[in-house]
Design an enzyme around this catalytic site. Structure first.
Site, mmCIF file in Angstrom:
data_model
loop_
_atom_site.group_PDB
_atom_site.id
_atom_site.type_symbol
_atom_site.label_atom_id
_atom_site.label_comp_id
_atom_site.label_asym_id
_atom_site.label_seq_id
_atom_site.Cartn_x
_atom_site.Cartn_y
_atom_site.Cartn_z
ATOM 1 N N SER A 159 4.420 4.539 -0.963
ATOM 2 C CA SER A 159 2.849 4.909 -1.185
ATOM 3 C C SER A 159 2.539 4.793 0.188
ATOM 4 O O SER A 159 2.769 3.951 1.062
ATOM 5 C CB SER A 159 2.455 3.864 -2.199
ATOM 6 O OG SER A 159 1.101 4.454 -2.036
ATOM 7 N N TYR A 170 -0.757 -4.477 -4.329
ATOM 8 C CA TYR A 170 0.106 -3.511 -4.301
ATOM 9 C C TYR A 170 0.627 -2.780 -3.102
ATOM 10 O O TYR A 170 1.619 -2.100 -2.857
ATOM 11 C CB TYR A 170 -0.773 -2.153 -5.125
ATOM 12 C CG TYR A 170 -0.110 -0.667 -5.238
ATOM 13 C CD1 TYR A 170 0.897 -0.431 -5.781
ATOM 14 C CD2 TYR A 170 -0.593 0.535 -4.427
ATOM 15 C CE1 TYR A 170 1.771 0.866 -5.876
ATOM 16 C CE2 TYR A 170 0.039 1.605 -4.298
ATOM 17 C CZ TYR A 170 1.134 1.805 -5.217
ATOM 18 O OH TYR A 170 1.709 2.965 -5.309
#
Length: 275
Positions: A159, A170
């Site tokens: 990501s 995250y």
């Protein structure tokens, strides 16, 4: 039941004779990748912990038969947050096909959106377990078979949110995926194995059939999530979210033999945002 892949850039036969395991394949990017590989002649093993992955596999198989693409699809339900689950999934693929040529590690995703000081211990651990451990475990599970056959390609889905607002755990997990990709690529290149990754940005998708976590309830929680949306769009040169097809296409390219001289690379797919 899943609709057949509708993208206009399908390359017939590109995955003919190849066995590809795609994780997180019950919906979203993983489903699109599995549909694309099936449409291009691959034997796809879809892995997810949601039972609806079996419906997606049936749809891909029906589309392959109708089109004559030569592709096929089977499904495995497994919890890839555990090493036992990852091992189960790879063993099932090997039992069905005798080899694994491609592994696409797609499991992961933000569960909560909030400033870091608002995360408690349990939420931090769950974010890391969701977005790092499935890739760690499944890479480890598939390596013995790929080393024995002397070939293979692993595509990890990372990501650009390694730099982003309100999702520090995250971001840390996806930073781990990036490090894993580069370190493992160096380690296994001598065995004929490539390890690469894409780093998606914001992606438009239908409502999730299985949610990652609870919906934002308070006005404050909704504001925290909106900060992510606003920052994602602003960081993109193109000022928009991507589509599922726009995320699936580079993953499938990196998984194919056309990318044979690429390893250790992390490709941002985020409209110009480099993360």
């Amino acid at each position: 039941m899943a609709a057949p892949y509708a993208g206009q850039y399908v390359t017939p036969g590109r995955f003919g004779g190849k066995v590809a395991v795609v994780t997180g394949a019950a919906q979203g990017i993983g489903q699109k990748v599995a549909e694309r590989i099936g449409a291009e002649g691959g034997a796809v093993v879809l892995v997810d912990r949601a039972d609806l992955v079996h419906d997606v596999a049936r749809g891909i198989g029906e589309a392959a038969r109708a089109s004559g693409s030569g592709g096929s699809a089977t499904a495995v339900t497994a919890d890839l947050e555990t090493f036992a689950g990852a091992t189960q999934a790879i063993k099932a693929a090997l039992a069905a096909h005798g080899r694994v040529d491609v592994l696409v590690n797609n499991v992961g995703g933000t569960i909560w959106a909030r400033p870091y000081e608002e995360y408690d211990e349990d939420k931090i651990e769950k974010e890391i377990r969701r977005s790092l451990f499935p890739t760690l475990w499944t890479c480890r599970a598939v390596l013995p078979a790929m080393i024995e056959q002397g070939s293979g390609t692993i595509v990890n889905v990372s990501s650009v949110a390694t730099r982003g607002m309100h999702r520090v755990p995250y971001a840390a997990a996806k930073g781990g995926v990036n490090a894993l990709t580069q370190s493992l690529a160096m380690e296994v290149a001598g065995h004929g194995i490539r390890v690469v990754a894409t780093a998606p940005g914001g992606t438009e998708a239908p409502p999730r059939k299985v949610k990652r976590g609870p919906d934002a309830e308070s006005a404050t929680e909704k504001d925290w999530y909106q900060t992510i949306v606003d920052q994602t769009v602003e960081s993109s040169f193109m000022k928009r979210y991507g589509t599922l097809d726009e995320q699936a296409a580079p993953i499938v390219f990196l998984a194919s033999d056309e990318a044979s001289y690429l390893t250790g690379s992390i490709l941002p797919v985020a409209g110009g945002d480099l993360g």
